[in-house]
Design a protein around this motif. Structure first.
Motif, PDB file in Angstrom:
ATOM      1  N   ARG A  62       0.824  -1.214   0.000  1.00 11.45           N
ATOM      2  CA  ARG A  62       0.000   0.000   0.000  1.00 11.45           C
ATOM      3  C   ARG A  62       0.856   1.262   0.000  1.00 11.45           C
ATOM      4  N   ASP A  63       2.148   1.102   0.029  1.00  9.52           N
ATOM      5  CA  ASP A  63       3.034   2.258  -0.070  1.00  9.52           C
ATOM      6  C   ASP A  63       4.279   1.858  -0.840  1.00  9.52           C
ATOM      7  N   GLY A  64       5.035   2.862  -1.270  1.00 11.32           N
ATOM      8  CA  GLY A  64       6.222   2.613  -2.061  1.00 11.32           C
ATOM      9  C   GLY A  64       6.677   3.886  -2.731  1.00 11.32           C
ATOM     10  N   PRO A  65       7.666   3.802  -3.613  1.00 11.33           N
ATOM     11  CA  PRO A  65       8.209   5.010  -4.245  1.00 11.33           C
ATOM     12  C   PRO A  65       7.243   5.627  -5.245  1.00 11.33           C
ATOM     13  N   ARG A  66       7.333   6.935  -5.373  1.00 10.94           N
ATOM     14  CA  ARG A  66       6.573   7.620  -6.405  1.00 10.94           C
ATOM     15  C   ARG A  66       7.062   7.159  -7.778  1.00 10.94           C
ATOM     16  N   ALA A  67       6.250   7.415  -8.795  1.00 13.53           N
ATOM     17  CA  ALA A  67       6.597   7.011 -10.159  1.00 13.53           C
ATOM     18  C   ALA A  67       7.917   7.629 -10.597  1.00 13.53           C
ATOM     19  N   GLN A  68       8.813   6.799 -11.107  1.00 12.24           N
ATOM     20  CA  GLN A  68      10.039   7.276 -11.733  1.00 12.24           C
ATOM     21  C   GLN A  68       9.683   7.708 -13.153  1.00 12.24           C
ATOM     22  N   SER A  69       9.844   8.964 -13.461  1.00 13.19           N
ATOM     23  CA  SER A  69       9.239   9.519 -14.676  1.00 13.19           C
ATOM     24  C   SER A  69       9.993   9.141 -15.949  1.00 13.19           C
ATOM     25  N   GLY A  70       9.206   8.996 -17.033  1.00 18.41           N
ATOM     26  CA  GLY A  70       9.737   8.876 -18.380  1.00 18.41           C
ATOM     27  C   GLY A  70      10.580   7.658 -18.676  1.00 18.41           C
ATOM     28  N   LYS A  71      10.317   6.554 -18.020  1.00 20.22           N
ATOM     29  CA  LYS A  71      11.152   5.365 -18.231  1.00 20.22           C
ATOM     30  C   LYS A  71      10.687   4.584 -19.472  1.00 20.22           C
ATOM     31  N   ARG A  72      11.649   3.897 -20.075  1.00 15.01           N
ATOM     32  CA  ARG A  72      11.378   3.054 -21.224  1.00 15.01           C
ATOM     33  C   ARG A  72      11.720   1.600 -20.854  1.00 15.01           C
ATOM     34  N   LEU A 332      12.616  -0.981  -8.243  1.00 18.98           N
ATOM     35  CA  LEU A 332      14.021  -1.206  -8.583  1.00 18.98           C
ATOM     36  C   LEU A 332      14.656   0.045  -9.176  1.00 18.98           C
ATOM     37  N   LEU A 333      13.911   0.747 -10.036  1.00 20.71           N
ATOM     38  CA  LEU A 333      14.443   1.970 -10.626  1.00 20.71           C
ATOM     39  C   LEU A 333      14.633   3.067  -9.588  1.00 20.71           C
ATOM     40  N   ALA A 334      13.843   2.998  -8.509  1.00 22.78           N
ATOM     41  CA  ALA A 334      14.002   3.938  -7.397  1.00 22.78           C
ATOM     42  C   ALA A 334      15.015   3.428  -6.369  1.00 22.78           C
ATOM     43  N   ARG A 335      15.690   2.318  -6.721  1.00 23.19           N
ATOM     44  CA  ARG A 335      16.704   1.705  -5.860  1.00 23.19           C
ATOM     45  C   ARG A 335      16.129   1.252  -4.518  1.00 23.19           C
ATOM     46  N   GLN A 336      14.923   0.702  -4.601  1.00 26.98           N
ATOM     47  CA  GLN A 336      14.293   0.116  -3.431  1.00 26.98           C
ATOM     48  C   GLN A 336      14.088  -1.380  -3.657  1.00 26.98           C
ATOM     49  N   ARG A 337      13.754  -2.093  -2.597  1.00 24.79           N
ATOM     50  CA  ARG A 337      13.532  -3.535  -2.661  1.00 24.79           C
ATOM     51  C   ARG A 337      12.192  -3.836  -3.312  1.00 24.79           C
ATOM     52  N   VAL A 338      12.124  -4.999  -3.948  1.00 19.63           N
ATOM     53  CA  VAL A 338      10.854  -5.479  -4.473  1.00 19.63           C
ATOM     54  C   VAL A 338       9.983  -5.936  -3.304  1.00 19.63           C
ATOM     55  N   THR A 339       8.700  -6.187  -3.592  1.00 12.19           N
ATOM     56  CA  THR A 339       7.768  -6.508  -2.512  1.00 12.19           C
ATOM     57  C   THR A 339       7.725  -7.989  -2.171  1.00 12.19           C
ATOM     58  N   ASP A 371      -6.496   1.275  -8.185  1.00 12.95           N
ATOM     59  CA  ASP A 371      -6.486   2.512  -7.404  1.00 12.95           C
ATOM     60  C   ASP A 371      -5.369   2.510  -6.374  1.00 12.95           C
ATOM     61  N   ILE A 372      -5.086   1.341  -5.802  1.00 10.12           N
ATOM     62  CA  ILE A 372      -4.018   1.246  -4.803  1.00 10.12           C
ATOM     63  C   ILE A 372      -2.669   1.546  -5.439  1.00 10.12           C
ATOM     64  N   TYR A 373      -2.396   0.955  -6.586  1.00 16.02           N
ATOM     65  CA  TYR A 373      -1.119   1.228  -7.273  1.00 16.02           C
ATOM     66  C   TYR A 373      -1.030   2.690  -7.710  1.00 16.02           C
ATOM     67  N   ARG A 374      -2.130   3.257  -8.201  1.00 13.09           N
ATOM     68  CA  ARG A 374      -2.111   4.673  -8.585  1.00 13.09           C
ATOM     69  C   ARG A 374      -1.716   5.557  -7.414  1.00 13.09           C
ATOM     70  N   ARG A 375      -2.310   5.259  -6.246  1.00 15.23           N
ATOM     71  CA  ARG A 375      -1.988   6.084  -5.062  1.00 15.23           C
ATOM     72  C   ARG A 375      -0.534   5.945  -4.667  1.00 15.23           C
ATOM     73  N   ILE A 376       0.017   4.716  -4.802  1.00 10.22           N
ATOM     74  CA  ILE A 376       1.434   4.521  -4.485  1.00 10.22           C
ATOM     75  C   ILE A 376       2.293   5.372  -5.418  1.00 10.22           C
ATOM     76  N   TRP A 377       2.009   5.327  -6.700  1.00 10.08           N
ATOM     77  CA  TRP A 377       2.845   6.012  -7.687  1.00 10.08           C
ATOM     78  C   TRP A 377       2.691   7.532  -7.638  1.00 10.08           C
ATOM     79  N   GLN A 378       1.505   7.977  -7.299  1.00 15.40           N
ATOM     80  CA  GLN A 378       1.267   9.419  -7.249  1.00 15.40           C
ATOM     81  C   GLN A 378       1.785  10.045  -5.974  1.00 15.40           C
ATOM     82  N   GLY A 379       1.957   9.213  -4.952  1.00 16.55           N
ATOM     83  CA  GLY A 379       2.485   9.709  -3.682  1.00 16.55           C
ATOM     84  C   GLY A 379       1.451  10.473  -2.875  1.00 16.55           C
TER      85      GLY A 379
END
Length: 380
Positions: A62-72, A332-339, A371-379
């Protein structure tokens, strides 16, 4: 052949002798009184009923890093003809749009000589991350190593026999339900439906460790059923199902006759090409029961809804898994652990097919995961 098949009947009486999949320990049922066998049958029914529950509550992050922008990201698919793989990629593309990423798909088409080539093409696209959908991470390690050397994170779906990091490979997270629990529930459901008297053929693909583990587990559960018979484990490559399954199905019917009453498979796709053979032979639906330990394809839902041979599939939450792949990559792109999150096993049958996305011929849990993932990514 036609006369033989029309004479088939399903036998629905016998004591079950199998330890329930979710029991805390295994118990040998050899020589156990009938009353105890009935107790185990009741426990197996409890396990299956639990797997059939609808609207499984969200138990993931239910929590985690905000979206890392513009990734491919590059996505290498084992075979886009596989409904499970296609469903995951649909969810992944949906989630990528929400988080603001681009995704390029590379299809290996189930061809061994294309897998490493598609990985090479994916690397040449200079992605920020790699998603491997299907395939075997260990077999592809040589193709994955260049990504690791460049610091490109890798996540996968059904690329190993366990969820989580894949030891000995650069794959940081294999997204999956628990393959062994999927297999246990599938085999237990067959035993329950047969009243403990199933004559079983299992279809698997030895090219993939996860498939071997699932079929081994199903076979082990069937063998523990004293009145069941494991007729055969048939090894057929998923990529060759269209070519091989019609002939294999006819050969198995000739070999086992009315002793073959249940077909279990590691993927619904086997039944796509077996059912037409049964239909052509005018075989009654009650004479053969099919259950799949993955993935919950549209054709499987249609067969279950119509009552055409297939009665159940342990459907993966394919769209949800696509969203989870994007979330794990974002971490991973935010250099955090996976869930290391593993979604619970769900058995789709005619009784619950209309819920949780079944009207759209897929298993899409109604638990608000988008909705849960959106809230995590939007912060906050």
């Amino acid at each position: 052949m036609r006369g033989l098949l029309l004479g088939w009947v399903s036998v629905l009486a016998c004591a079950l002798s199998v330890a329930a999949a979710q029991a805390s320990s295994e118990v040998s049922l050899a020589g156990v009184p009938v009353a105890d066998n009935e107790r185990y049958l009741a426990e197996a029914r409890r396990v299956v009923a639990a797997a059939e529950r609808s609207a499984i509550a969200w138990s993931g992050p239910r929590d985690g890093p905000r979206a890392q922008s513009g990734k491919r990201i590059a996505v290498v698919a084992e075979d886009l003809r596989n409904g499970g793989i296609l469903g995951v990629i649909d969810g992944l593309v949906e989630a990528a749009k929400i988080i603001g990423w681009s995704a390029t798909i590379f299809d290996a088409a189930g061809a061994p000589d294309l897998r490493l080539k598609m990985l090479s093409n994916a690397l040449a696209s200079r992605p920020d991350g790699l998603v491997l959908v299907g395939g075997d991470a260990h077999a592809l390690t040589a193709g994955l190593q260049p990504f690791a050397e460049r610091g490109i994170p890798i996540v996968g779906w059904h690329v190993a026999s366990r969820a989580g990091a894949v030891p000995g490979t650069p794959v940081a997270m294999n997204v999956s339900t628990d393959p062994l629990e999927v297999a246990r529930v599938t085999a237990l459901a067959a035993i329950v439906q047969s009243g403990g008297h199933a004559g079983v053929v299992i279809f698997t693909d030895s090219n993939f460790q996860v498939a071997r583990d699932k079929s081994d587990e199903m076979a082990a559960v069937v063998r523990k059923c004293g009145a069941c018979t494991l007729l055969e484990v048939r090894d057929i490559a998923i990529s060759r199902c269209e070519e091989l399954m019609p002939g294999e199905t006819s050969a198995l019917l000739e070999r086992y006759g009315k002793r073959w009453t249940y077909a279990l498979a590691i993927n619904d796709i086997y039944f796509d090409y077996a059912v037409p053979v049964l239909t052509e032979a005018a075989m009654p639906n009650a004479a053969m029961t099919m259950l799949s330990a993955g993935d919950g394809s549209e054709s499987a839902f249609l067969r279950i809804r119509a009552g055409t041979f297939q009665t159940a599939t342990v459907a993966e939450p394919l769209n949800l898994h696509g969203w989870q792949l994007i979330d794990e990559m974002n971490r991973l792109l935010a250099r955090q652990r996976v869930t290391d999150y593993v979604f619970p096993v769900h058995l789709v049958t005619a009784a619950n097919l209309a819920t949780d996305g079944g009207a759209q011929l897929r298993y899409d849990p109604a638990n608000g995961y988008r909705d849960i993932y959106r809230r995590i990514w939007q912060g906050p």
